[in-house]
Write a protein that holds these residues in place. Structure first.
Motif, PDB file in Angstrom:
ATOM      1  N   ILE A 187       0.839  -1.207   0.000  1.00  0.00           N
ATOM      2  CA  ILE A 187       0.000   0.000   0.000  1.00  0.00           C
ATOM      3  C   ILE A 187       0.872   1.255   0.000  1.00  0.00           C
ATOM      4  CG2 ILE A 187      -1.678   1.327   1.351  1.00  0.00           C
ATOM      5  CD1 ILE A 187      -2.869  -1.311   2.271  1.00  0.00           C
ATOM      6  N   VAL A 190       2.317   1.808  -3.675  1.00  0.00           N
ATOM      7  CA  VAL A 190       1.465   2.135  -4.832  1.00  0.00           C
ATOM      8  C   VAL A 190       0.491   3.284  -4.593  1.00  0.00           C
ATOM      9  CG1 VAL A 190       1.587  -0.264  -5.600  1.00  0.00           C
ATOM     10  CG2 VAL A 190      -0.372   0.485  -4.225  1.00  0.00           C
ATOM     11  N   SER A 191       0.417   3.819  -3.371  1.00  0.00           N
ATOM     12  CA  SER A 191      -0.641   4.782  -3.053  1.00  0.00           C
ATOM     13  C   SER A 191      -0.238   6.239  -3.185  1.00  0.00           C
ATOM     14  CB  SER A 191      -1.163   4.532  -1.632  1.00  0.00           C
ATOM     15  OG  SER A 191      -1.673   3.233  -1.511  1.00  0.00           O
ATOM     16  N   GLY A 192       1.006   6.520  -3.509  1.00  0.00           N
ATOM     17  CA  GLY A 192       1.422   7.913  -3.625  1.00  0.00           C
ATOM     18  C   GLY A 192       1.545   8.605  -2.287  1.00  0.00           C
ATOM     19  N   VAL A 197       1.324   9.158  -7.895  1.00  0.00           N
ATOM     20  CA  VAL A 197       1.309   7.807  -8.455  1.00  0.00           C
ATOM     21  C   VAL A 197       1.714   7.825  -9.928  1.00  0.00           C
ATOM     22  CG1 VAL A 197      -0.424   6.964  -6.844  1.00  0.00           C
ATOM     23  CG2 VAL A 197      -1.161   7.992  -8.992  1.00  0.00           C
ATOM     24  N   LEU A 200       5.019   6.193 -10.953  1.00  0.00           N
ATOM     25  CA  LEU A 200       5.154   4.742 -10.934  1.00  0.00           C
ATOM     26  C   LEU A 200       5.218   4.209 -12.355  1.00  0.00           C
ATOM     27  CD1 LEU A 200       2.498   3.841  -8.197  1.00  0.00           C
ATOM     28  CD2 LEU A 200       4.979   3.789  -7.922  1.00  0.00           C
ATOM     29  N   GLN A 205       0.719   1.388 -11.962  1.00  0.00           N
ATOM     30  CA  GLN A 205      -0.256   2.425 -11.636  1.00  0.00           C
ATOM     31  C   GLN A 205      -1.679   1.894 -11.412  1.00  0.00           C
ATOM     32  OE1 GLN A 205      -0.073   5.942 -14.103  1.00  0.00           O
ATOM     33  NE2 GLN A 205       2.166   5.899 -14.184  1.00  0.00           N
ATOM     34  N   SER A 208      -2.657   1.239  -7.832  1.00  0.00           N
ATOM     35  CA  SER A 208      -3.005   2.365  -6.965  1.00  0.00           C
ATOM     36  C   SER A 208      -4.509   2.595  -6.930  1.00  0.00           C
ATOM     37  CB  SER A 208      -2.295   3.638  -7.431  1.00  0.00           C
ATOM     38  OG  SER A 208      -2.804   4.075  -8.690  1.00  0.00           O
ATOM     39  N   TRP A 209      -5.225   2.168  -7.993  1.00  0.00           N
ATOM     40  CA  TRP A 209      -6.671   2.353  -8.032  1.00  0.00           C
ATOM     41  C   TRP A 209      -7.372   1.441  -7.015  1.00  0.00           C
ATOM     42  CZ3 TRP A 209      -6.776   1.444 -14.048  1.00  0.00           C
ATOM     43  CH2 TRP A 209      -6.020   2.458 -14.661  1.00  0.00           C
ATOM     44  N   SER A 211      -6.114   0.730  -4.006  1.00  0.00           N
ATOM     45  CA  SER A 211      -5.732   1.113  -2.650  1.00  0.00           C
ATOM     46  C   SER A 211      -6.583   2.282  -2.151  1.00  0.00           C
ATOM     47  CB  SER A 211      -4.254   1.514  -2.601  1.00  0.00           C
ATOM     48  OG  SER A 211      -3.931   2.109  -1.356  1.00  0.00           O
ATOM     49  N   THR A 214      -4.843   5.788  -1.698  1.00  0.00           N
ATOM     50  CA  THR A 214      -4.680   6.699  -2.839  1.00  0.00           C
ATOM     51  C   THR A 214      -5.741   7.791  -2.811  1.00  0.00           C
ATOM     52  OG1 THR A 214      -3.775   4.900  -4.185  1.00  0.00           O
ATOM     53  CG2 THR A 214      -4.596   6.835  -5.349  1.00  0.00           C
ATOM     54  N   ASN A 218      -5.415  11.857  -1.917  1.00  0.00           N
ATOM     55  CA  ASN A 218      -5.841  12.871  -2.892  1.00  0.00           C
ATOM     56  C   ASN A 218      -6.855  13.832  -2.276  1.00  0.00           C
ATOM     57  OD1 ASN A 218      -4.223  11.739  -4.864  1.00  0.00           O
ATOM     58  ND2 ASN A 218      -5.868  10.528  -5.777  1.00  0.00           N
TER      59      ASN A 218
END
Length: 274
Positions: A187, A190-192, A197, A200, A205, A208-209, A211, A214, A218
């Motif tokens: 997590i 990949v979550s920024g 993200v 990556l 990438q 990340s959708w 998680s 993310t 944001n």
């Protein structure tokens, strides 16, 4: 009605039990709070060490990194609040008695998860206060309603992942907690948390959708850095994925936990030897 009241009281009993465990191991709480604060400061100092940044850019980058490390602290504490209780009960040999109690597993997990959320919010708030005061950050433009709402909404999804991950210490007494760190590490990657993200690799990438972190990150950055309101497109575009993730992750997490519980009972893995 009386049955619902019984389940509510039982759920609060688990909340109270976890609070008593926290008081019992209060020194660990101090250690982890100190560690998280120092870790947050170490990461946010990267902004001041970055060359060729204007003061406004430094402040922006400090806040960007601070949001990342705060969400990571919250995620870690929330995860541990669910998985560590299972681990402690397994080690102390009391988990069989808990599973034999005349309550539903949902009631058991709600009590533990509710405490994990409160515990995580308190830890994260204390860390934020210290770091904001240390760097004298200006948060006058922040939208705190957006911040609190995104954290609470993200908690639902985090809890779903935490329930699913708690099967690891349930099934593997010695290494289960260490194995759960793998989920948190993925997590984190990949979550920024500390970077967008978009940096990556293209094949990574899409992860990340999946998680929830993310979308929480944001939304928090939109509320803290830009003062965006809940109904703004920048925030709403992260709210609806969290609603879907929470609606899916908790039932799936409970299903995974029930399957693991049945397997552990059938194979005798609840019994601790040595």
């Amino acid at each position: 009605m009386s049955s619902m009241l019984h389940q509510a009281r039982a759920s609060f009993a688990f909340f109270e039990r976890n609070w008593n465990l926290t008081k019992r191991y209060w020194a660990w709480e101090v250690v982890w709070l100190f560690y998280n604060v120092v870790n947050a400061l170490s990461i946010t100092f990267i902004a001041q060490a970055t060359p060729d940044l204007k003061p406004a850019q430094v402040n922006y980058m400090i806040l960007y990194l601070l949001i990342g490390t705060s969400v990571w602290t919250y995620l870690s504490v929330t995860f541990d609040g669910v998985t560590d209780v299972i681990n402690i009960e397994h080690w102390e040999g009391t988990i069989e008695y808990t599973f034999m109690a005349p309550i539903s597993r949902l009631t058991h997990m709600i009590g533990s998860c509710w405490y994990a959320i409160v515990h995580g919010l308190l830890f994260t708030a204390l860390q934020l206060i210290v770091v904001v005061l240390f760097f004298h950050l200006d948060l006058s433009h922040a939208n705190y309603l957006t911040v609190v709402f995104m954290l609470l909404l993200g908690s639902i999804s985090f809890i779903g992942f935490g329930i699913a991950t708690s099967v690891l210490p349930l099934l593997y007494t010695e290494k289960g907690m260490q194995m759960s760190f793998i989920v948190r590490a993925v997590i984190l990657l990949v979550s920024g948390v500390y970077y967008p993200v978009t940096v990556l690799p293209a094949w990574m990438q899409p992860l990340s959708w999946l998680s929830p972190a993310t979308y929480v990150l944001n939304g928090l950055r939109a509320g803290l850095l830009s003062g965006k309101e809940l109904w703004s497109p920048e925030v709403w575009s992260n709210i609806w994925p969290l609603l879907i993730t929470g609606a899916v992750s908790i039932p799936v997490g409970m299903w995974i936990f029930r399957m693991a519980e049945r397997y552990a009972k059938r194979t005798g893995k609840l019994k601790r030897n040595g």
